[in-house]
Write an enzyme that holds these catalytic residues in place. Structure first.
Site, PDB file in Angstrom:
ATOM      1  CE  LYS A  13      -2.232  -0.567   3.938  1.00 56.53           C
ATOM      2  NZ  LYS A  13      -1.801  -1.852   4.468  1.00 56.53           N
ATOM      3  NE  ARG A  88      -4.793  -1.147   9.585  1.00 55.87           N
ATOM      4  CZ  ARG A  88      -3.677  -0.575   9.142  1.00 55.87           C
ATOM      5  NH1 ARG A  88      -3.631   0.712   8.925  1.00 55.87           N
ATOM      6  NH2 ARG A  88      -2.615  -1.317   8.891  1.00 55.87           N
ATOM      7  NE  ARG A 127       6.859  -3.249   6.048  1.00 60.20           N
ATOM      8  CZ  ARG A 127       5.535  -3.088   6.005  1.00 60.20           C
ATOM      9  NH1 ARG A 127       4.966  -2.593   4.923  1.00 60.20           N
ATOM     10  NH2 ARG A 127       4.794  -3.438   7.015  1.00 60.20           N
ATOM     11  NE  ARG A 160       5.689  -0.813  10.232  1.00 63.08           N
ATOM     12  CZ  ARG A 160       4.502  -0.791   9.634  1.00 63.08           C
ATOM     13  NH1 ARG A 160       4.386  -0.234   8.436  1.00 63.08           N
ATOM     14  NH2 ARG A 160       3.449  -1.318  10.193  1.00 63.08           N
ATOM     15  NE  ARG A 171       1.315  -5.031  11.126  1.00 61.47           N
ATOM     16  CZ  ARG A 171       2.451  -4.933  10.441  1.00 61.47           C
ATOM     17  NH1 ARG A 171       3.532  -5.579  10.833  1.00 61.47           N
ATOM     18  NH2 ARG A 171       2.500  -4.188   9.362  1.00 61.47           N
TER      19      ARG A 171
END
Ligand code: AMP
Length: 218
Positions: A13, A88, A127, A160, A171
């Site tokens: 995203k 969300r 990531r 992160r 998540r």
């Protein structure tokens, strides 16, 4: 043009939103980035958000909705925006509709990014993000030229805190339970534009741009 970008954590995203923001001069509103910056600055909002984010849970709707309402009132949003990570939940989507209805406006398109779960787990664990400009890298698929240094701005590139295996599983569960029903919500309004991000971000982007063209938005 007012856009929402929807997709599971790690679906791409943020990367897609960054390209669209530059290309179409849109304000990029990432609720995750706003929370992270509040956490970094030690604000009361950051302290509250952190307890949820660390668990892979959602920050309560009331907190998130008023934060977005404030952000949308800022001047740069007048030229159009892309909402990344909001809404969300159904309650957030309905609140957004109400906010926009008060200004006689509405969302033009919802970009739905599709990626298989297995690919997501791989991408999220590798990531790395730049603390300064938010650029996203991946140790396996898109490494930085110098380890830990952003190719774009020279900032620190870090993992992160919530990109670990246990939190990613939580998540994903949160996404399927609370957020994926929004695809149906926007499908009924006829404003979904789909992008398949399993193979490449270029393919995904061109599908999205074709969808926006078909709607006469670009
Ligand atoms: P993101 O950077 O979009 O993956 O968001 C990171 C985390 O911030 C999420 O896992 C949530 O805990 C929190 N968050 C971001 N956006 C929202 C939202 N719209 N509603 C509730 N929590 C959110």
């Amino acid at each position: 043009m007012k856009l929402i970008i929807l997709g599971a954590p790690g679906s791409g995203k943020g990367t897609t939103a960054t390209v669209l923001r530059e290309k179409y001069s849109l304000a990029h509103i990432s609720t995750g980035d706003i929370f992270r910056s509040n956490i970094k600055n030690g604000t009361p909002l950051g302290l509250e958000a952190k307890s949820y984010i660390d668990k892979g849970a959602l920050v309560p709707d009331s907190v998130t909705i008023s934060m977005v309402e404030d952000r949308l009132a800022q001047d740069d949003c007048a030229k159009g925006y892309i909402l990344d990570g909001f809404p969300r939940t159904l309650a957030q989507a309905e609140a957004l509709d109400e906010m926009l209805a008060k200004q006689n406006t509405s969302i033009d398109a919802v970009l739905s990014i599709v990626v298989d779960d297995e690919t997501i787990k791989d991408r999220v664990s590798g990531r790395r993000v730049c603390e300064k400009c938010g650029a996203s890298f991946n140790v396996k698929f898109k490494p930085t030229k110098i380890e830990g240094v952003c190719d774009i701005c020279g900032g620190n590139v870090v993992q992160r805190a919530d990109d670990n295996e246990a939190t990613v599983a939580a998540r994903l569960e949160t996404y399927y339970k609370n957020t994926s029903p929004l695809i149906d919500f926007y499908e009924k309004k006829g404003i979904i534009v789909e992008g398949d991000n399993n193979e490449s971000s270029d393919v995904c982007l061109s599908q999205i741009e074709n969808g926006l063209k078909a709607k006469g938005l670009i």
